[in-house]
Write a protein that holds these residues in place. Structure first.
Motif, PDB file in Angstrom:
ATOM      1  N   GLN A 259       0.824  -1.205   0.000  1.00 30.38           N
ATOM      2  CA  GLN A 259       0.000   0.000   0.000  1.00 30.38           C
ATOM      3  C   GLN A 259       0.862   1.261   0.000  1.00 30.38           C
ATOM      4  OE1 GLN A 259      -2.274  -0.962   3.503  1.00 30.38           O
ATOM      5  NE2 GLN A 259      -3.972  -1.841   2.325  1.00 30.38           N
ATOM      6  N   MET A 260       1.931   1.240   0.798  1.00 30.07           N
ATOM      7  CA  MET A 260       2.865   2.370   0.800  1.00 30.07           C
ATOM      8  C   MET A 260       3.449   2.577  -0.594  1.00 30.07           C
ATOM      9  SD  MET A 260       3.228   3.866   3.821  1.00 30.07           S
ATOM     10  CE  MET A 260       4.875   4.610   3.703  1.00 30.07           C
ATOM     11  N   ASP A 261       3.889   1.502  -1.208  1.00 25.20           N
ATOM     12  CA  ASP A 261       4.505   1.602  -2.535  1.00 25.20           C
ATOM     13  C   ASP A 261       3.517   2.095  -3.586  1.00 25.20           C
ATOM     14  OD1 ASP A 261       6.866   0.696  -1.458  1.00 25.20           O
ATOM     15  OD2 ASP A 261       6.666  -1.358  -2.201  1.00 25.20           O
ATOM     16  N   ALA A 262       2.265   1.678  -3.458  1.00 25.76           N
ATOM     17  CA  ALA A 262       1.244   2.101  -4.429  1.00 25.76           C
ATOM     18  C   ALA A 262       1.012   3.604  -4.346  1.00 25.76           C
ATOM     19  CB  ALA A 262      -0.054   1.339  -4.182  1.00 25.76           C
ATOM     20  N   ILE A 263       1.026   4.149  -3.140  1.00 25.50           N
ATOM     21  CA  ILE A 263       0.837   5.591  -2.985  1.00 25.50           C
ATOM     22  C   ILE A 263       2.065   6.345  -3.489  1.00 25.50           C
ATOM     23  CG2 ILE A 263       0.455   7.469  -1.342  1.00 25.50           C
ATOM     24  CD1 ILE A 263      -1.024   5.381   0.431  1.00 25.50           C
ATOM     25  N   THR A 264       3.250   5.870  -3.130  1.00 30.27           N
ATOM     26  CA  THR A 264       4.479   6.527  -3.590  1.00 30.27           C
ATOM     27  C   THR A 264       4.576   6.506  -5.111  1.00 30.27           C
ATOM     28  OG1 THR A 264       5.583   5.879  -1.532  1.00 30.27           O
ATOM     29  CG2 THR A 264       6.991   6.577  -3.356  1.00 30.27           C
ATOM     30  N   ALA A 265       4.078   5.435  -5.720  1.00 27.02           N
ATOM     31  CA  ALA A 265       4.136   5.309  -7.183  1.00 27.02           C
ATOM     32  C   ALA A 265       3.276   6.345  -7.897  1.00 27.02           C
ATOM     33  CB  ALA A 265       3.711   3.900  -7.608  1.00 27.02           C
ATOM     34  N   LEU A 266       2.397   7.039  -7.170  1.00 23.59           N
ATOM     35  CA  LEU A 266       1.603   8.092  -7.799  1.00 23.59           C
ATOM     36  C   LEU A 266       2.476   9.231  -8.312  1.00 23.59           C
ATOM     37  CD1 LEU A 266      -1.440   8.292  -5.340  1.00 23.59           C
ATOM     38  CD2 LEU A 266      -1.440   7.374  -7.670  1.00 23.59           C
ATOM     39  N   ASP A 267       3.727   9.302  -7.862  1.00 22.48           N
ATOM     40  CA  ASP A 267       4.664  10.298  -8.407  1.00 22.48           C
ATOM     41  C   ASP A 267       4.765  10.190  -9.922  1.00 22.48           C
ATOM     42  OD1 ASP A 267       5.179  11.051  -5.823  1.00 22.48           O
ATOM     43  OD2 ASP A 267       7.336  10.698  -5.912  1.00 22.48           O
ATOM     44  N   ASP A 268       4.602   8.974 -10.429  1.00 23.64           N
ATOM     45  CA  ASP A 268       4.762   8.729 -11.861  1.00 23.64           C
ATOM     46  C   ASP A 268       3.444   8.769 -12.622  1.00 23.64           C
ATOM     47  OD1 ASP A 268       7.538   8.273 -11.508  1.00 23.64           O
ATOM     48  OD2 ASP A 268       7.137   6.211 -10.887  1.00 23.64           O
ATOM     49  N   ALA A 269       2.349   9.032 -11.912  1.00 25.69           N
ATOM     50  CA  ALA A 269       1.039   9.049 -12.563  1.00 25.69           C
ATOM     51  C   ALA A 269       0.782  10.390 -13.237  1.00 25.69           C
ATOM     52  CB  ALA A 269      -0.057   8.760 -11.535  1.00 25.69           C
ATOM     53  N   ALA A 270       0.043  10.366 -14.299  1.00 25.55           N
ATOM     54  CA  ALA A 270      -0.280  11.589 -15.029  1.00 25.55           C
ATOM     55  C   ALA A 270      -1.103  12.520 -14.154  1.00 25.55           C
ATOM     56  CB  ALA A 270      -1.053  11.243 -16.304  1.00 25.55           C
ATOM     57  N   GLY A 271      -0.800  13.804 -14.244  1.00 21.79           N
ATOM     58  CA  GLY A 271      -1.569  14.793 -13.516  1.00 21.79           C
ATOM     59  C   GLY A 271      -1.101  15.057 -12.101  1.00 21.79           C
ATOM     60  N   PHE A 272      -0.036  14.368 -11.674  1.00 17.14           N
ATOM     61  CA  PHE A 272       0.496  14.587 -10.340  1.00 17.14           C
ATOM     62  C   PHE A 272       1.821  15.339 -10.419  1.00 17.14           C
ATOM     63  CE2 PHE A 272      -2.572  11.338  -9.331  1.00 17.14           C
ATOM     64  CZ  PHE A 272      -3.006  11.681  -8.055  1.00 17.14           C
ATOM     65  N   GLY A 273       2.304  15.722  -9.272  1.00 14.30           N
ATOM     66  CA  GLY A 273       3.552  16.473  -9.184  1.00 14.30           C
ATOM     67  C   GLY A 273       3.369  17.684  -8.296  1.00 14.30           C
ATOM     68  N   ARG A 274       4.273  18.650  -8.411  1.00 13.36           N
ATOM     69  CA  ARG A 274       4.176  19.860  -7.607  1.00 13.36           C
ATOM     70  C   ARG A 274       2.913  20.632  -7.984  1.00 13.36           C
ATOM     71  NH1 ARG A 274       8.134  22.586  -4.913  1.00 13.36           N
ATOM     72  NH2 ARG A 274       9.837  21.601  -6.060  1.00 13.36           N
TER      73      ARG A 274
END
Length: 287
Positions: A259-274
């Motif tokens: 679950q931790m890894d799945a949330i951290t992986a959102l860094d690479d998802a479209a529409g995310f970031g700063r």
């Protein structure tokens, strides 16, 4: 709320800081007083403000009212405020600290920060050095920075020899700041997340929704628990009494590694970031 269940982190100067605090950005006047009082009653012991927020007087009144009512003692609280960008500079920084102390109406501040590096102005090193000299005078316990990125953080330490206790930065699901967190760990600096819920934007995500259902919690609680398990502190802001309690109620569940890894992986998802201002650019050229 079981106050003892609120976890703490030990800063590099030995100070204990509650991992979850109340962010007060955009809280003003009577609303700020009310929310601070309600937060302390709910079990918050970490209150975060800044000169930039324009609410130090109201936040201070809420703190003092809670102390006067016997809800808490001053020693049980951890209060943070921050240096206004326009007040940077060797002499002005110390004057601004005293002004913040006066507006809060407190005898000391637990953590004082340089709020932004403002690299175009180039006064962040002397400003930090000036506030570091206040330690040991009984008016500030710990000194830190906010929004400092890798290059200016290393420069600050190299030129002053002082390691900030905390660096408060934008950090939330979809923007986990892995590189900066690794540097903080190397240097013994606590990572603290502002906008830990991305002002609510990042909560509308199926990954967080699915995990929240599985653990029987809200997406906001999942995001905050993720931050705690990363070793970060966080200062979520809310004016809603129910969410105040929920944001603090994080000790009774844990996320799995997957679950931790799945949330951290959102860094690479479209529409995310700063989401907010880049400290390399904000507030910009000196006028």
């Amino acid at each position: 709320m079981n106050i003892s269940a609120v976890p703490t982190v030990t800063l590099n100067d030995g100070t204990e800081m509650p991992q979850i605090g109340l962010g007060t950005w955009k809280l003003h006047d009577d609303e700020a007083v009310r929310v601070v009082r309600e937060a302390i009653a709910a079990g918050y012991r970490h209150i975060d403000t800044a000169a930039l927020y324009g609410n130090e007087e109201a936040v201070g009144r809420g703190i003092r009212d809670a102390i006067a009512a016997g809800d808490v003692t001053r020693d049980e609280l951890f209060v943070t405020t921050k240096l206004l960008n326009e007040d940077q500079g060797s002499q002005r920084a110390q004057e601004a600290f005293r002004e913040s102390l006066g507006r809060l109406g407190l005898e000391y501040i637990d953590l004082y920060m340089v709020h932004w590096p403002w690299p175009q102005r180039g006064l962040y090193v002397e400003s930090f050095e000036a506030i570091a000299k206040l330690q040991g005078l009984g008016v500030v316990q710990s000194v830190g920075v906010a929004n400092f990125y890798e290059e200016v953080l290393r420069e600050l330490i190299e030129r002053t020899g002082v390691f900030p206790a905390v660096n408060q930065v934008e950090l939330h699901p979809g923007f986990s700041q892995a590189g900066l967190r690794a540097l903080h760990e190397e240097l013994g600096i606590v990572t603290e997340a502002w906008a830990p819920l991305g002002r609510g934007i990042v909560l509308m995500n199926p990954v967080l929704d699915d995990i929240a259902i599985r653990v029987g919690r809200t997406p906001a609680q999942v995001a905050l628990r993720w931050l705690l398990q990363l070793g970060c502190s966080a200062v979520p802001k809310t004016a809603h009494a129910g969410r105040l309690a929920a944001n603090l109620d994080l000790a009774s569940f844990k996320l799995t590694r997957d679950q931790m890894d799945a949330i951290t992986a959102l860094d690479d998802a479209a529409g995310f970031g700063r989401i907010f201002a880049d400290p390399r650019e904000y507030p910009g050229e000196v006028g």
